[in-house]
Each structure stands twice: as C-alpha cells, then as structure tokens.
Design a protein around this motif. Structure first.
Motif, PDB file in Angstrom:
ATOM      1  N   LYS A  70     -23.908 -24.254 -82.877  1.00  0.00           N
ATOM      2  CA  LYS A  70     -23.721 -25.178 -81.767  1.00  0.00           C
ATOM      3  C   LYS A  70     -23.182 -24.441 -80.544  1.00  0.00           C
ATOM      4  O   LYS A  70     -22.249 -23.653 -80.646  1.00  0.00           O
ATOM      5  CB  LYS A  70     -22.759 -26.300 -82.156  1.00  0.00           C
ATOM      6  CG  LYS A  70     -23.349 -27.280 -83.151  1.00  0.00           C
ATOM      7  CD  LYS A  70     -22.444 -28.474 -83.350  1.00  0.00           C
ATOM      8  CE  LYS A  70     -23.158 -29.637 -83.975  1.00  0.00           C
ATOM      9  NZ  LYS A  70     -23.848 -29.307 -85.221  1.00  0.00           N
ATOM     10  N   GLU A  71     -23.800 -24.728 -79.409  1.00  0.00           N
ATOM     11  CA  GLU A  71     -23.379 -24.073 -78.171  1.00  0.00           C
ATOM     12  C   GLU A  71     -23.038 -25.109 -77.111  1.00  0.00           C
ATOM     13  O   GLU A  71     -23.821 -26.022 -76.847  1.00  0.00           O
ATOM     14  CB  GLU A  71     -24.512 -23.189 -77.638  1.00  0.00           C
ATOM     15  CG  GLU A  71     -24.750 -21.944 -78.460  1.00  0.00           C
ATOM     16  CD  GLU A  71     -25.962 -21.168 -77.979  1.00  0.00           C
ATOM     17  OE1 GLU A  71     -26.724 -21.693 -77.141  1.00  0.00           O
ATOM     18  OE2 GLU A  71     -26.160 -20.034 -78.452  1.00  0.00           O
ATOM     19  N   LEU A  72     -21.888 -24.941 -76.492  1.00  0.00           N
ATOM     20  CA  LEU A  72     -21.512 -25.820 -75.396  1.00  0.00           C
ATOM     21  C   LEU A  72     -22.339 -25.443 -74.162  1.00  0.00           C
ATOM     22  O   LEU A  72     -22.445 -24.271 -73.812  1.00  0.00           O
ATOM     23  CB  LEU A  72     -20.022 -25.659 -75.085  1.00  0.00           C
ATOM     24  CG  LEU A  72     -19.464 -26.597 -74.013  1.00  0.00           C
ATOM     25  CD1 LEU A  72     -19.525 -28.047 -74.455  1.00  0.00           C
ATOM     26  CD2 LEU A  72     -18.034 -26.215 -73.663  1.00  0.00           C
ATOM     27  N   PHE A 122     -27.295 -24.740 -69.195  1.00  0.00           N
ATOM     28  CA  PHE A 122     -26.818 -23.363 -69.271  1.00  0.00           C
ATOM     29  C   PHE A 122     -25.746 -23.271 -70.336  1.00  0.00           C
ATOM     30  O   PHE A 122     -24.765 -24.018 -70.298  1.00  0.00           O
ATOM     31  CB  PHE A 122     -26.218 -22.937 -67.926  1.00  0.00           C
ATOM     32  CG  PHE A 122     -27.248 -22.556 -66.892  1.00  0.00           C
ATOM     33  CD1 PHE A 122     -28.030 -23.521 -66.280  1.00  0.00           C
ATOM     34  CD2 PHE A 122     -27.426 -21.231 -66.531  1.00  0.00           C
ATOM     35  CE1 PHE A 122     -28.980 -23.174 -65.320  1.00  0.00           C
ATOM     36  CE2 PHE A 122     -28.363 -20.868 -65.579  1.00  0.00           C
ATOM     37  CZ  PHE A 122     -29.146 -21.845 -64.971  1.00  0.00           C
ATOM     38  N   GLN A 123     -25.958 -22.342 -71.270  1.00  0.00           N
ATOM     39  CA  GLN A 123     -24.898 -22.100 -72.243  1.00  0.00           C
ATOM     40  C   GLN A 123     -23.681 -21.569 -71.485  1.00  0.00           C
ATOM     41  O   GLN A 123     -23.813 -20.743 -70.583  1.00  0.00           O
ATOM     42  CB  GLN A 123     -25.348 -21.058 -73.273  1.00  0.00           C
ATOM     43  CG  GLN A 123     -24.344 -20.927 -74.406  1.00  0.00           C
ATOM     44  CD  GLN A 123     -24.527 -19.646 -75.200  1.00  0.00           C
ATOM     45  OE1 GLN A 123     -25.547 -18.974 -75.097  1.00  0.00           O
ATOM     46  NE2 GLN A 123     -23.522 -19.318 -76.003  1.00  0.00           N
ATOM     47  N   ILE A 124     -22.496 -22.079 -71.833  1.00  0.00           N
ATOM     48  CA  ILE A 124     -21.307 -21.706 -71.071  1.00  0.00           C
ATOM     49  C   ILE A 124     -20.374 -20.844 -71.892  1.00  0.00           C
ATOM     50  O   ILE A 124     -20.134 -21.109 -73.080  1.00  0.00           O
ATOM     51  CB  ILE A 124     -20.591 -22.983 -70.551  1.00  0.00           C
ATOM     52  CG1 ILE A 124     -19.448 -22.625 -69.598  1.00  0.00           C
ATOM     53  CG2 ILE A 124     -20.096 -23.849 -71.694  1.00  0.00           C
ATOM     54  CD1 ILE A 124     -18.905 -23.822 -68.855  1.00  0.00           C
ATOM     55  N   LEU A 137     -22.689 -18.445 -67.256  1.00  0.00           N
ATOM     56  CA  LEU A 137     -23.658 -19.496 -67.547  1.00  0.00           C
ATOM     57  C   LEU A 137     -24.999 -18.829 -67.810  1.00  0.00           C
ATOM     58  O   LEU A 137     -25.468 -18.036 -66.988  1.00  0.00           O
ATOM     59  CB  LEU A 137     -23.766 -20.460 -66.363  1.00  0.00           C
ATOM     60  CG  LEU A 137     -22.472 -21.131 -65.913  1.00  0.00           C
ATOM     61  CD1 LEU A 137     -22.723 -22.036 -64.714  1.00  0.00           C
ATOM     62  CD2 LEU A 137     -21.833 -21.914 -67.041  1.00  0.00           C
ATOM     63  N   MET A 138     -25.583 -19.152 -68.961  1.00  0.00           N
ATOM     64  CA  MET A 138     -26.821 -18.473 -69.341  1.00  0.00           C
ATOM     65  C   MET A 138     -27.921 -19.455 -69.696  1.00  0.00           C
ATOM     66  O   MET A 138     -27.717 -20.386 -70.468  1.00  0.00           O
ATOM     67  CB  MET A 138     -26.548 -17.562 -70.534  1.00  0.00           C
ATOM     68  CG  MET A 138     -25.766 -16.314 -70.150  1.00  0.00           C
ATOM     69  SD  MET A 138     -24.735 -15.696 -71.490  1.00  0.00           S
ATOM     70  CE  MET A 138     -23.575 -17.035 -71.693  1.00  0.00           C
ATOM     71  N   HIS A 139     -29.086 -19.199 -69.102  1.00  0.00           N
ATOM     72  CA  HIS A 139     -30.278 -19.977 -69.472  1.00  0.00           C
ATOM     73  C   HIS A 139     -31.464 -19.032 -69.442  1.00  0.00           C
ATOM     74  O   HIS A 139     -31.771 -18.470 -68.397  1.00  0.00           O
ATOM     75  CB  HIS A 139     -30.496 -21.132 -68.494  1.00  0.00           C
ATOM     76  CG  HIS A 139     -31.817 -21.799 -68.684  1.00  0.00           C
ATOM     77  ND1 HIS A 139     -32.067 -22.615 -69.751  1.00  0.00           N
ATOM     78  CD2 HIS A 139     -32.942 -21.762 -67.957  1.00  0.00           C
ATOM     79  CE1 HIS A 139     -33.318 -23.054 -69.670  1.00  0.00           C
ATOM     80  NE2 HIS A 139     -33.869 -22.543 -68.586  1.00  0.00           N
ATOM     81  N   SER A 140     -32.119 -18.873 -70.578  1.00  0.00           N
ATOM     82  CA  SER A 140     -33.169 -17.860 -70.796  1.00  0.00           C
ATOM     83  C   SER A 140     -32.739 -16.554 -70.129  1.00  0.00           C
ATOM     84  O   SER A 140     -31.734 -15.982 -70.546  1.00  0.00           O
ATOM     85  CB  SER A 140     -34.542 -18.347 -70.350  1.00  0.00           C
ATOM     86  OG  SER A 140     -34.575 -18.603 -68.972  1.00  0.00           O
ATOM     87  N   ASP A 141     -33.437 -16.100 -69.115  1.00  0.00           N
ATOM     88  CA  ASP A 141     -33.010 -14.806 -68.546  1.00  0.00           C
ATOM     89  C   ASP A 141     -32.156 -14.953 -67.293  1.00  0.00           C
ATOM     90  O   ASP A 141     -31.820 -13.978 -66.643  1.00  0.00           O
ATOM     91  CB  ASP A 141     -34.233 -13.928 -68.257  1.00  0.00           C
ATOM     92  CG  ASP A 141     -35.206 -14.629 -67.332  1.00  0.00           C
ATOM     93  OD1 ASP A 141     -35.091 -15.872 -67.212  1.00  0.00           O
ATOM     94  OD2 ASP A 141     -36.068 -13.969 -66.739  1.00  0.00           O
ATOM     95  N   GLN A 149     -21.658 -15.251 -58.587  1.00  0.00           N
ATOM     96  CA  GLN A 149     -23.054 -14.834 -58.623  1.00  0.00           C
ATOM     97  C   GLN A 149     -23.955 -16.022 -58.957  1.00  0.00           C
ATOM     98  O   GLN A 149     -24.004 -16.474 -60.087  1.00  0.00           O
ATOM     99  CB  GLN A 149     -23.225 -13.766 -59.714  1.00  0.00           C
ATOM    100  CG  GLN A 149     -24.397 -12.865 -59.515  1.00  0.00           C
ATOM    101  CD  GLN A 149     -23.946 -11.497 -59.033  1.00  0.00           C
ATOM    102  OE1 GLN A 149     -22.988 -10.947 -59.580  1.00  0.00           O
ATOM    103  NE2 GLN A 149     -24.602 -10.968 -58.015  1.00  0.00           N
ATOM    104  N   GLY A 150     -24.609 -16.539 -57.925  1.00  0.00           N
ATOM    105  CA  GLY A 150     -25.648 -17.545 -58.174  1.00  0.00           C
ATOM    106  C   GLY A 150     -25.187 -18.982 -58.264  1.00  0.00           C
ATOM    107  O   GLY A 150     -26.005 -19.874 -58.481  1.00  0.00           O
TER     108      GLY A 150
END
Lengths: 292, 292
Positions: free
Chosen positions: A46-48, A141-143, A169-173, A201-202
DNA sequence: GCAAAAGTGTTTAAGGTACACCCATGT
DNA sequence: ACATGGGTGTACCTTAAACACTTTTGC
C-alpha cells in the motif's frame, strides 16, 4: 438591538469600499494505492498517494498543483472544496477536513490570493480522474515525506529548532520534489512555528508547503482517530488497516500490538477473504460506537 | 517555465473580474485573571478569561464581539490579527495560533465576509485595554464552558452524536450566553463535525461558535503542549501552573501527579516565593529543551 | 512441505491514579 | 497551635513494547 436602524445601516453599507483578496480553496486529497506483487503469496503493497493537477494555464504553466479554485458567492469554503473536487476529480461525498489558511503575500504571482487548505481522504475507486495526457491531467503521485535533518540553534533570548523534511512526489517517470523546513522559534514571551520551502522542483505556488502541513496533520492525528478508515472500504482486514497506518507513518508496526490497539474501534464480521496464498482472514468494519 | 509569457499573462490578468469576499481576522484572546481572597492563607483563584469588545457601530451595535478586523493588502492574516490586537488591546509580541476559517454564508449581515480565527494567549499585564464605559470598551469576561448534555441519534446509514455545551461569559453584572451543539455525523463513507449555536444572548455574529472552537482547541491541546506557559510569567510556581491547567480544563488535579507529569518541562530555579501564609515555594521556568 | 500471512499468549517496562504522609510558613 | 499550601513516596492498575509461538491457506 434597534432593528430599523440596523437595517438602515446595512442598506447603506458597501463592502466594496475596502480592499478584498481573492479567496481559494485548495485540497490535499490522499488515497491508498495498491501495488501488486508478482509473488502469489505476498500481499499488495500500500502506498500513500496525493492527487495533483497539471496546470495548462499561466502562471506555473506545466507545473503540478493541488486541485482547487476560487470561492464563489453563496458558498462556504467547504462547498468550494467539494465543488472543485467534483469538477477536477469526479468525486463526491468524501471525508473533508479544514487544515489551515495560507495568506503569505507573495504566495501567488497573480496578486492577493488567500487559500484555505482542506484535507480529503477516500478510496481510490471513489475518484474518477481524467487520466492521461490531456490538457488538465490529474494524476496520483506516490508521496514520500522523510525527516532528513534536525538541528537546534541559539537565537536572541531563546532557541530555534529546525526539522528538515524531504518531500518527494512520484508518478511513473515524473518526480516532483521540495525540502520543507519546519522552524519553531522559542523566545521569552512566545513560540511560533513556520514552514519554509527550499529546493522546489515542479510544484506550483506554495503547494509544497500545504502538502507538508497536510502530512504533519495526518501523522499527528492518525492515532486514536478514525482517519485511517476513510481510506479503506467498508469491510477490511486488520492487516489492511495496519498497512494504511504504516504507509502514513512510514514505519513498521508489530501486528500483535496493532491488533490490540485498534480492537475497540473495529467489529468482527462473518466474512472472510479467500484466494490469497496463505491463511484466510476475517473482515472487520468500523465500530462507530467507540468514536468520540 | 517560459518567464516572458508568464509575465505577459500576469500583466493582463485581473483578479477583480471575479467575485471576492471581504476577509477578516478575529482573535480569541485568553488570559488568566487572579481573583484575590480575603483569607491571608489562601492563594488567589485563577480564572480563564476572554477579551471582548463592545460594538458601538451597526451591525450588532451594543453587542459584544471578539477583537478583529479586515485584512489589508500587503499583510498576512496573522499580521492582521497582530495589528488588530495591538490597536484594540494594546498588546504586542504575543503567542498566536491559527484556529479555523469560518465562512458560513450568513455569518455577517453586511454580506460575504470570511473570518480567519486566531487564538492568542498572554498574561493579563501584557494587555493595555481601554477599560471603562467609553465608546469601544474592551473587557475581560470570565469564561465558563460546560458540557451539559450528550446524546446519540440514529440517522440514515449511520449515527449522529451531539454534545451540548453551555458557554457563559461574565464581567461584573454583564452576562453573555450561548449554547453550542457540536454535532458529529458518522455515515457510511465519511464523518463530519459541525458547530451550531442556540439560545444566544449578547454575543455578536458567529463569535460564540468561534469561542467554542477555541475552548475545544485549548482543552485538547493543553496536555503535552506548552500552551499553559504562555499564560504565566517567566518564573512561576508549580501550583500556578497546575491552577492554569485546572482553570482551562475545569477539573481538579492531584498535585503529586501533576508535578511528576510536567517535571520534564520545567527547570527549578533558586528563587522562592515568600509572604504567603504557608510554606514558601520554589520558582520554576520552562524547559525549552524538552519542547518538541 | 513451505512461505506467507492470520492470529494468540506471555513477559517486561512504562505511565497514570489514588492516597498517605511530612514539611514550612504567617498569624 | 493550626490552617494552608509545598513537596515526596508508594502501592496499584492500565497500557504499551517486544518477542515467541500456533494456525491456515495455495501452490
């Protein structure tokens, strides 16, 4: 109160004579995403995750921002948050809590704009986001939010403690980042805390700060509260619940102790899960009698 | 980001094209008032008090309201609160915390006015209020906030728990009152809490609701926090500190246990009090090392 | 059989509550 | 002397942490 004079006053009163800011509601919407594993025995991880919208307008064109928008006349700020969540993420009837109002002068390059931030929690299935690469893409986005440094400095008549968190924060690349310094000043008469963003950043506007605040709120209010249930379906296993806690706190818990701790807040049902490569487990539901 | 296009966009952007509310900051300022006793042996009794301003303008002329006022351009809402506290109560450099933003549509008869509420804590001596019966009198009202009823009703797909509190504000022969119902709805998908005011007497706008919210915040965050210290001078006895806790929680505590509980958060000094009709006591100061 | 998760029990430590008790002071 | 608050010790109970252990499933 003299009703007649009061009415007379009100008809001659013009709020427009004073400066007014624009007011927006921004929403930090969290959900739990299940990451399947290839091992038939293992449970999904599980990912928040937090919902972000890609901006296709200036300012901060092509940056990612929290869902949100300006308040309209005849609606409360909570209504604004609900409406915007519905428009931008196709979700309604969701757990919503007010976090804080952000009013830094330079927080928005368009001018004097105050933002009231809300926390929203729901299962992923409740959202119907316009995925893909279209104009206003919404994505989960995974946090990650880790304490990476902690220090304490002497200042005039007191002390300043700084906790530096790394927000990722990550989503695919795509990877969005910011460092958040939570500074608490202790002086003779008073104590105050402020959030400061560096290495961003972003992420548009001051939204990294708002996300940091939301993470602090979530972690601080998770225990003994019912927040975790909002991220789960009506029926769930105790391991599901524990994994939600672990995803939020970023910390491993001992199953035996966790079960005892939350036992009063759940009710056992007759249902059981099947088909996993291990012993089936009972399904539970929340025990609202015990909620305060 | 294309800086040139961004600047071009911003020069052509006009926030005034959209509806904007007026935004105010209202402050719930608490202090501890000492009520002397005639018995030379007994300590003075400590009473939690809240600062109220008598309105000499419509709307709510002659009612009592929280100090506060409209936000100005080029200041944050916290700045607004600080400025208004200074103007209306002659106090500066005070502990200030943001509570909640209130945006009910009909909360102010003048129109669309949103209020961001702040909690302020300080010793009485830090305030220089314009006491007396002049135009905009500011006075300390002793506050009582008691749970008088608690019930639970079944509703569609869930439950609603209601806690009824009686709020009483007293200053000489003036008595302001309101009942505050804190309703928490538990339904299938979400849970929400709302405050509702009934039987209100003499309190302007929705300020009874704001005071209720502040009391909840104070009581919930007192333990383990450093809020109580803000209401005391730099040096204090442990009984002083205990009495502040008791005044806020409206509950008697056992001295032996209280001392142990807060022992890590205070540092003993060499000073002692004298002249009371009993054993002198050591003075302590806060131990900021232990503050998180 | 075995790996993974479900679920129970036990020992120890820490923390909170209630209460008994002694100490030091001004009148 | 005595009332009042200052201050310490202790027995008891509840809760939390760590760890060992058994059960049940799918392959």
């Amino acid at each position: 109160m003299n009703q007649k004079k009061e009415n007379e006053f009100l008809t001659n009163y013009h709020l427009e004579n004073f400066d007014r800011p624009s007011v927006a509601a921004d929403i930090v919407a969290f959900t739990i995403k299940n990451k399947e594993t290839d091992d038939y025995r293992k449970l999904s991880k599980k990912e928040l995750s937090v919902l972000m919208i890609k901006r296709n307008e200036y300012p901060f064109k092509d940056y990612w921002a929290l869902p949100g928008g300006f308040a309209r006349k005849d609606e409360t700020l909570e209504d604004t948050a609900i409406r915007e969540l519905n428009e931008e993420a196709g979700v309604s009837d969701i757990a919503l809590m007010q976090l804080q109002t952000f009013s830094d002068i330079r927080r928005d390059p368009r001018g004097w704009i105050i933002s009231c931030a809300y926390l929203a929690l729901a299962e992923e299935e409740q959202f119907h986001i316009t995925a893909g690469s279209d104009a206003a893409a919404a994505e989960w986005f995974q946090i990650k939010y880790d304490l990476i440094q902690e220090k304490s400095e002497e200042i005039m008549q007191g002390k300043c403690k700084v906790k530096r968190f790394e927000l990722q924060l990550m989503h695919s690349d795509i990877k969005l980042e910011a460092n958040i310094d939570i500074k608490t000043y202790f002086t003779a008469k008073k104590q105050r805390t402020e959030y400061e963003i560096t290495n961003i950043q972003g992420i548009a506007f001051d939204h990294a700060k708002i996300i940091g605040f939301a993470m602090e709120y979530l972690r601080e209010n998770l225990n003994g509260s019912k927040l975790a249930f909002e991220l789960l379906p009506k029926y769930f296993t105790l391991t599901d619940l524990q994994q939600v806690y672990e995803a939020i706190l970023d910390e491993e818990l001992l199953p035996a102790n966790f079960r005892r701790k939350i036992s009063d807040f759940v009710i056992e049902t007759d249902e059981i899960t099947k088909g996993a490569g291990h012993r089936p487990s009972k399904l539970f539901k929340r025990n609202i009698e015990q909620f305060n």
